[in-house]
Design a protein around this motif. Structure first.
Motif, mmCIF file in Angstrom:
data_model
loop_
_atom_site.group_PDB
_atom_site.id
_atom_site.type_symbol
_atom_site.label_atom_id
_atom_site.label_comp_id
_atom_site.label_asym_id
_atom_site.label_seq_id
_atom_site.Cartn_x
_atom_site.Cartn_y
_atom_site.Cartn_z
ATOM 1 N N HIS A 173 0.923 -1.392 -0.101
ATOM 2 C CA HIS A 173 0.021 -0.053 0.067
ATOM 3 C C HIS A 173 0.980 1.283 0.106
ATOM 4 N N GLY A 174 2.091 1.089 -0.539
ATOM 5 C CA GLY A 174 2.986 2.180 -0.839
ATOM 6 C C GLY A 174 3.434 3.020 0.721
ATOM 7 N N VAL A 175 3.590 2.249 1.627
ATOM 8 C CA VAL A 175 4.099 2.692 2.908
ATOM 9 C C VAL A 175 5.454 2.005 3.270
ATOM 10 N N LEU A 176 6.454 2.538 3.633
ATOM 11 C CA LEU A 176 7.676 2.007 3.864
ATOM 12 C C LEU A 176 7.554 1.276 5.271
ATOM 13 N N ALA A 177 7.874 -0.011 5.294
ATOM 14 C CA ALA A 177 8.021 -0.823 6.087
ATOM 15 C C ALA A 177 9.486 -0.958 6.824
ATOM 16 N N ALA A 178 9.553 -0.494 7.908
ATOM 17 C CA ALA A 178 10.909 -0.562 8.702
ATOM 18 C C ALA A 178 11.103 -1.602 9.796
ATOM 19 N N ILE A 179 12.134 -2.094 9.860
ATOM 20 C CA ILE A 179 12.283 -3.049 11.130
ATOM 21 C C ILE A 179 13.187 -2.330 12.156
ATOM 22 N N GLY A 180 12.645 -2.512 13.241
ATOM 23 C CA GLY A 180 13.168 -1.618 14.508
ATOM 24 C C GLY A 180 12.785 -2.250 15.894
ATOM 25 N N HIS A 181 13.566 -1.571 16.544
ATOM 26 C CA HIS A 181 12.969 -2.135 18.273
ATOM 27 C C HIS A 181 12.731 -3.559 18.359
ATOM 28 N N THR A 182 13.773 -4.375 17.703
ATOM 29 C CA THR A 182 13.387 -5.976 17.574
ATOM 30 C C THR A 182 14.451 -6.812 18.188
ATOM 31 N N ASP A 183 13.921 -7.978 18.676
ATOM 32 C CA ASP A 183 14.912 -9.077 19.118
ATOM 33 C C ASP A 183 14.926 -9.992 18.076
ATOM 34 N N ALA A 184 14.467 -9.820 17.045
ATOM 35 C CA ALA A 184 14.550 -11.044 15.782
ATOM 36 C C ALA A 184 15.913 -11.546 15.703
ATOM 37 N N THR A 185 15.937 -12.654 15.269
ATOM 38 C CA THR A 185 17.207 -13.365 14.954
ATOM 39 C C THR A 185 17.523 -12.926 13.374
ATOM 40 N N TYR A 186 18.518 -13.313 13.121
ATOM 41 C CA TYR A 186 19.090 -13.018 11.670
ATOM 42 C C TYR A 186 18.271 -13.484 10.770
#
Length: 365
Positions: A173-186
């Motif tokens: 929908h034309g919105v930048l999805a950002a990854i942050g404030h995350t405890d994700a694995t690689y």
């Protein structure tokens, strides 16, 4: 035709001694000339991540405060910016979209960035944990529909239930999805990128730190295709780490941001962010409750100067401060560089890169 500036003009590819000529609010030509001074002209800054400044905040959704914050940062060379909110109740998020939409339509703001509330409790940093929650698709779709182009970016932790669906929906929908404030694995980080994430929210900060047996989100993001936000205040990132990250990602995937709060440009003291008390001392903002860094007191002119002081080439640093974020917002055909045909947004700097004056849409402020 108006001759607006004589000196060293920073284009996306080189520093050109010469003159900048304008035609109204548009750059008409860059005329090379070795007989000019040492002042420096860079494109107007584009800040993707800013919570406020000059005593004004974006985080409450207040329209007058938003105008004040935008005006403050314009005075420091930010000619295009997103109004960043922190994790909040949905009602506040929706109210901000409604209130800020006319400002976006008028060009005061380039849009809204929601930093949360779909973030990791373990890596919440200065985000209010009372408002954190897993992604709710009904909320996201309503915000985007109500904004009609106002919502431009949203930060999500990819490891949360429903996060990959949310990232894909935002991207679609034309919105930048950002990854942050995350405890994700690689691997979880790369899954978020595969789902459509294109930005890393303030790389290193609010993220599980790298480990040689589990690289985590920092290495996952640097090794991907996303653009990496970097807070160049010498507090969030050591200058050596700034140079390392920018060198790894390159200027076309590195973005200088402020992450500034309302205390920017103000005296030390007590402030508020997302319902939590913030104490600012010697330009460092921290939560009163636990000492977590709570945004910055940075402006983009200082960010550029710090990046160059860290060893980054001026041309590359200017791309990181203007050209790359403009491209991410889909605005590179209108602004973000000093080139004929683009809007005349520029920042005049002294030879030591201190702010002199700001050109916005062909007019010196």
């Amino acid at each position: 035709m108006t001759r607006a500036f004589s000196g060293r003009i920073v284009t996306p590819d080189a520093v050109v001694p010469g003159h900048l000529d304008l035609d109204g609010d548009t750059i008409a030509a860059i005329v090379p000339d070795d007989g000019v001074g040492d002042d420096v002209l860079v494109p107007g800054f584009v800040d993707l991540h800013c919570h406020g400044g000059g005593g004004h905040t974006f985080t409450t959704g207040d329209v007058d405060a938003a105008c004040g914050a935008a005006a403050f940062h314009l005075g420091h060379g930010t000619t295009t910016l997103l109004a960043s909110l922190v994790s909040s109740p949905f009602e506040l998020m929706l109210s901000a979209v409604s209130g800020f939409r006319p400002l976006v339509e008028a060009g005061v703001l380039a849009g809204i960035h929601f930093e949360g509330p779909y973030l990791s409790h373990a890596r919440c940093g200065a985000q209010n944990p009372d408002f954190l929650r897993d992604p709710v698709m009904a909320e996201i779709s309503e915000l985007i529909e109500a904004g009609a182009g106002t919502v431009r970016m949203m930060t999500v932790a990819p490891e949360l239930p429903g996060a990959l669906e949310a990232i894909a929906y935002l991207n679609g929908h034309g919105v930048l999805a950002a990854i942050g404030h995350t405890d994700a694995t690689y691997d979880q980080t790369h899954a978020g990128v595969a789902a459509g994430a294109s930005v890393a929210t303030h790389l290193f900060n609010g993220m599980r730190p790298p480990h040689h047996r589990e690289p985590g989100p920092v290495v996952g993001l640097l090794s991907s295709t996303v653009a990496c936000e970097l807070i160049a205040d010498n507090i969030h990132l050591h200058p050596g780490m700034l140079a390392f990250a920018a060198g790894s990602a390159g200027p076309d995937r590195s973005v200088l941001i402020t992450d500034a709060i309302d205390a920017t440009g103000m005296a030390d003291g007590r402030y508020e962010l997302g319902g939590q008390e913030v104490v600012v001392a010697d330009r460092v903002a921290r939560l009163a409750v636990n000492g977590s860094i709570a945004g910055s007191t940075l402006t983009m002119d200082v960010a550029l100067r710090n990046a160059v002081a860290a060893g980054l080439p001026l041309v590359g640093a200017a791309r990181m401060a203007s050209t790359t974020p403009a491209r991410l917002l889909g605005l590179s055909d209108r602004l973000g560089a000093l080139a004929p045909g683009l809007r005349a947004d520029a920042v005049a700097l002294s030879p030591d890169l201190s702010l002199r004056r700001v050109l916005h849409a062909g007019t010196w402020l």
